[in-house]
Design a protein around this motif. Structure first.
Motif, PDB file in Angstrom:
ATOM      1  N   ILE A  93       0.841  -1.103   0.058  1.00  0.00           N
ATOM      2  CA  ILE A  93       0.128   0.111   0.017  1.00  0.00           C
ATOM      3  C   ILE A  93       0.874   1.331   0.073  1.00  0.00           C
ATOM      4  O   ILE A  93       1.660   1.565   0.736  1.00  0.00           O
ATOM      5  N   GLY A  94       0.584   2.184  -1.011  1.00  0.00           N
ATOM      6  CA  GLY A  94       1.443   3.467  -1.137  1.00  0.00           C
ATOM      7  C   GLY A  94       2.666   3.383  -1.695  1.00  0.00           C
ATOM      8  O   GLY A  94       3.400   4.414  -1.804  1.00  0.00           O
ATOM      9  N   LEU A  95       3.009   2.219  -2.298  1.00  0.00           N
ATOM     10  CA  LEU A  95       4.238   1.974  -2.772  1.00  0.00           C
ATOM     11  C   LEU A  95       4.103   1.491  -4.483  1.00  0.00           C
ATOM     12  O   LEU A  95       3.084   0.697  -4.758  1.00  0.00           O
ATOM     13  N   ALA A  96       4.744   2.066  -5.401  1.00  0.00           N
ATOM     14  CA  ALA A  96       4.715   1.732  -6.875  1.00  0.00           C
ATOM     15  C   ALA A  96       4.816   0.376  -7.124  1.00  0.00           C
ATOM     16  O   ALA A  96       4.059  -0.316  -7.872  1.00  0.00           O
ATOM     17  N   SER A  97       6.020  -0.116  -6.529  1.00  0.00           N
ATOM     18  CA  SER A  97       6.235  -1.395  -6.827  1.00  0.00           C
ATOM     19  C   SER A  97       7.504  -1.931  -5.987  1.00  0.00           C
ATOM     20  O   SER A  97       8.213  -1.035  -5.177  1.00  0.00           O
ATOM     21  N   LEU A  98       7.726  -3.173  -5.627  1.00  0.00           N
ATOM     22  CA  LEU A  98       8.959  -3.625  -4.837  1.00  0.00           C
ATOM     23  C   LEU A  98       9.256  -4.962  -5.488  1.00  0.00           C
ATOM     24  O   LEU A  98       8.594  -5.474  -6.369  1.00  0.00           O
ATOM     25  N   THR A  99      10.781  -5.319  -5.465  1.00  0.00           N
ATOM     26  CA  THR A  99      11.162  -6.578  -6.147  1.00  0.00           C
ATOM     27  C   THR A  99      10.572  -7.713  -5.263  1.00  0.00           C
ATOM     28  O   THR A  99      10.314  -7.404  -4.250  1.00  0.00           O
ATOM     29  N   LYS A 100      10.500  -8.850  -6.055  1.00  0.00           N
ATOM     30  CA  LYS A 100      10.199  -9.883  -5.075  1.00  0.00           C
ATOM     31  C   LYS A 100      10.716 -10.165  -3.840  1.00  0.00           C
ATOM     32  O   LYS A 100      10.332 -10.263  -2.618  1.00  0.00           O
ATOM     33  N   MET A 101      12.289 -10.150  -3.677  1.00  0.00           N
ATOM     34  CA  MET A 101      12.753 -10.492  -2.649  1.00  0.00           C
ATOM     35  C   MET A 101      12.743  -9.242  -1.708  1.00  0.00           C
ATOM     36  O   MET A 101      12.793  -9.592  -0.385  1.00  0.00           O
ATOM     37  N   GLN A 102      12.684  -7.862  -2.085  1.00  0.00           N
ATOM     38  CA  GLN A 102      12.374  -6.910  -1.204  1.00  0.00           C
ATOM     39  C   GLN A 102      11.005  -7.057  -0.458  1.00  0.00           C
ATOM     40  O   GLN A 102      10.851  -6.947   0.748  1.00  0.00           O
ATOM     41  N   LEU A 103       9.751  -7.716  -1.072  1.00  0.00           N
ATOM     42  CA  LEU A 103       8.531  -7.823  -0.402  1.00  0.00           C
ATOM     43  C   LEU A 103       8.804  -9.020   0.159  1.00  0.00           C
ATOM     44  O   LEU A 103       8.175  -8.966   1.563  1.00  0.00           O
ATOM     45  N   ILE A 104       9.438 -10.163   0.014  1.00  0.00           N
ATOM     46  CA  ILE A 104       9.631 -11.247   0.688  1.00  0.00           C
ATOM     47  C   ILE A 104      10.386 -10.837   2.234  1.00  0.00           C
ATOM     48  O   ILE A 104       9.893 -11.360   3.345  1.00  0.00           O
ATOM     49  N   GLU A 105      11.432  -9.995   2.125  1.00  0.00           N
ATOM     50  CA  GLU A 105      12.154  -9.776   3.081  1.00  0.00           C
ATOM     51  C   GLU A 105      11.427  -8.772   4.215  1.00  0.00           C
ATOM     52  O   GLU A 105      11.551  -8.991   5.340  1.00  0.00           O
ATOM     53  N   LYS A 106      10.260  -7.875   3.505  1.00  0.00           N
ATOM     54  CA  LYS A 106       9.705  -7.132   4.355  1.00  0.00           C
ATOM     55  C   LYS A 106       8.639  -7.982   5.158  1.00  0.00           C
ATOM     56  O   LYS A 106       8.133  -7.482   6.378  1.00  0.00           O
ATOM     57  N   ASN A 107       8.387  -9.210   4.930  1.00  0.00           N
ATOM     58  CA  ASN A 107       7.284 -10.334   5.463  1.00  0.00           C
ATOM     59  C   ASN A 107       8.226 -11.293   6.277  1.00  0.00           C
ATOM     60  O   ASN A 107       7.640 -12.030   7.050  1.00  0.00           O
ATOM     61  N   ALA A 108       9.685 -11.113   6.224  1.00  0.00           N
ATOM     62  CA  ALA A 108      10.397 -11.952   7.125  1.00  0.00           C
ATOM     63  C   ALA A 108      10.161 -13.417   6.783  1.00  0.00           C
ATOM     64  O   ALA A 108      10.240 -14.129   7.688  1.00  0.00           O
ATOM     65  N   HIS A 109       9.985 -13.647   5.505  1.00  0.00           N
ATOM     66  CA  HIS A 109       9.803 -15.272   5.035  1.00  0.00           C
ATOM     67  C   HIS A 109      10.948 -15.672   4.300  1.00  0.00           C
ATOM     68  O   HIS A 109      11.776 -14.847   3.883  1.00  0.00           O
ATOM     69  N   GLU A 110      11.269 -17.108   4.268  1.00  0.00           N
ATOM     70  CA  GLU A 110      12.060 -17.610   3.511  1.00  0.00           C
ATOM     71  C   GLU A 110      11.764 -17.635   2.210  1.00  0.00           C
ATOM     72  O   GLU A 110      10.513 -17.352   1.668  1.00  0.00           O
ATOM     73  N   LYS A 111      12.680 -17.453   1.113  1.00  0.00           N
ATOM     74  CA  LYS A 111      12.607 -17.127  -0.099  1.00  0.00           C
ATOM     75  C   LYS A 111      11.420 -18.072  -0.712  1.00  0.00           C
ATOM     76  O   LYS A 111      10.465 -17.516  -1.521  1.00  0.00           O
ATOM     77  N   GLN A 112      11.518 -19.167  -0.690  1.00  0.00           N
ATOM     78  CA  GLN A 112      10.729 -20.145  -1.496  1.00  0.00           C
ATOM     79  C   GLN A 112       9.158 -19.952  -0.787  1.00  0.00           C
ATOM     80  O   GLN A 112       8.292 -19.963  -1.605  1.00  0.00           O
ATOM     81  N   SER A 113       9.160 -19.765   0.393  1.00  0.00           N
ATOM     82  CA  SER A 113       7.667 -19.756   0.968  1.00  0.00           C
ATOM     83  C   SER A 113       7.012 -18.387   0.396  1.00  0.00           C
ATOM     84  O   SER A 113       5.894 -18.267   0.297  1.00  0.00           O
ATOM     85  N   GLY A 114       7.931 -17.248   0.462  1.00  0.00           N
ATOM     86  CA  GLY A 114       7.423 -16.027  -0.064  1.00  0.00           C
ATOM     87  C   GLY A 114       7.142 -16.095  -1.458  1.00  0.00           C
ATOM     88  O   GLY A 114       6.092 -15.452  -1.947  1.00  0.00           O
ATOM     89  N   ILE A 115       7.825 -16.785  -2.358  1.00  0.00           N
ATOM     90  CA  ILE A 115       7.627 -16.979  -3.827  1.00  0.00           C
ATOM     91  C   ILE A 115       6.271 -17.676  -3.964  1.00  0.00           C
ATOM     92  O   ILE A 115       5.405 -17.274  -4.940  1.00  0.00           O
ATOM     93  N   GLU A 116       5.935 -18.644  -3.223  1.00  0.00           N
ATOM     94  CA  GLU A 116       4.758 -19.265  -3.364  1.00  0.00           C
ATOM     95  C   GLU A 116       3.758 -18.627  -2.966  1.00  0.00           C
ATOM     96  O   GLU A 116       2.317 -18.380  -3.684  1.00  0.00           O
ATOM     97  N   ILE A 117       3.698 -17.659  -1.980  1.00  0.00           N
ATOM     98  CA  ILE A 117       2.543 -16.575  -1.634  1.00  0.00           C
ATOM     99  C   ILE A 117       2.562 -15.685  -2.763  1.00  0.00           C
ATOM    100  O   ILE A 117       1.187 -15.355  -3.183  1.00  0.00           O
ATOM    101  N   ILE A 118       3.662 -15.138  -3.160  1.00  0.00           N
ATOM    102  CA  ILE A 118       3.494 -14.038  -4.020  1.00  0.00           C
ATOM    103  C   ILE A 118       2.703 -14.714  -5.533  1.00  0.00           C
ATOM    104  O   ILE A 118       1.842 -14.110  -6.259  1.00  0.00           O
ATOM    105  N   LYS A 119       2.963 -16.087  -6.026  1.00  0.00           N
ATOM    106  CA  LYS A 119       2.382 -16.691  -7.097  1.00  0.00           C
ATOM    107  C   LYS A 119       0.789 -16.820  -6.831  1.00  0.00           C
ATOM    108  O   LYS A 119       0.160 -16.513  -7.657  1.00  0.00           O
ATOM    109  N   ARG A 120       0.628 -17.234  -5.670  1.00  0.00           N
ATOM    110  CA  ARG A 120      -0.809 -17.461  -5.343  1.00  0.00           C
ATOM    111  C   ARG A 120      -1.562 -16.040  -5.580  1.00  0.00           C
ATOM    112  O   ARG A 120      -2.619 -15.959  -5.955  1.00  0.00           O
TER     113      ARG A 120
END
Length: 216
Positions: A99-126
């Motif tokens: 919210i309020g951001l134009a965009s983030l890289t995948k890894m930036q978004l995953i790190e903001k949520n403190a998830h492991e890379k693979q878990s974060g990628i699956e959430i983004i895909k969903r």
């Protein structure tokens, strides 16, 4: 009849009423008060008993409370999001961080949520599959993918945050405003520390990280 029990109960009731003067009182409030008193007494006994032992009773107690609150909050959030079938488990935090951001890289978004890379990628895909997020190649780095909210994602974020707010109020229980502010300051301090550890020291051994706390 156990008169001592009656006398002790009346004393506790008197203390409770003095503490809650000017507010509505009910049996459930009195029960919660008794539980709080019992927990404080038990914690005090544990701390006293462990002063000469190599056991971090207070830290263990905090860790236990944090873990239990995590489970309670997960249940509350799951119930609150039942009206939003496109959001599963903690998916909503990915939307809120956008919210309020134009965009983030995948890894930036995953790190903001403190998830492991693979878990974060699956959430983004969903979320992409459900039409809440969209992805495109980074114009400055073709190896990177940028993530942004779709119009549907913005709408779901706005609608779901109302339900999340209800869960948040329930999670805070009967804490007063001063207690909430004190708790928030402590949690922000803890999160700041753990965010640094997560970003910079996630592969370090716990013993090395402990030295930063100042207990060694």
């Amino acid at each position: 009849m156990e008169y001592n029990l009656v006398i002790d109960t009346l004393k506790q009731l008197d203390s409770f009423q003095r503490l809650k003067t000017g507010s509505d009182q009910c049996l459930e409030d009195f029960r919660c008060y008794l539980n709080e008193q019992a927990n404080e007494k038990e914690l005090g006994q544990k701390i006293t008993a462990s002063k000469d032992k190599d056991i971090a009773e207070i830290e263990n107690a905090i860790a236990e409370q944090v873990l239990m609150l995590g489970r309670y909050s997960k249940h509350l959030l799951k119930k609150s999001l039942e009206r939003h079938p496109d959001l599963v488990n903690e998916d909503f935090t990915y939307l809120f961080h956008m919210i309020g951001l134009a965009s983030l890289t995948k890894m930036q978004l995953i790190e903001k949520n403190a998830h492991e890379k693979q878990s974060g990628i699956e959430i983004i895909k969903r979320l992409v599959r459900n039409g809440l997020l969209q992805e495109k190649r980074d114009e400055n780095d073709k190896r990177s993918t940028r993530i942004s909210l779709t119009e549907k994602g913005r709408q779901v974020s706005t609608e779901s945050i109302k339900d999340i707010s209800v869960a948040s109020k329930i999670l805070c229980g009967k804490l007063g405003e001063e207690e909430k502010n004190t708790l928030l300051l402590s949690l922000e301090k803890l999160n700041s520390f753990h965010q640094y550890v997560y970003k910079n020291l996630k592969n370090e051994e716990p013993e090395s990280i402990l030295k930063m706390v100042g207990n060694e």
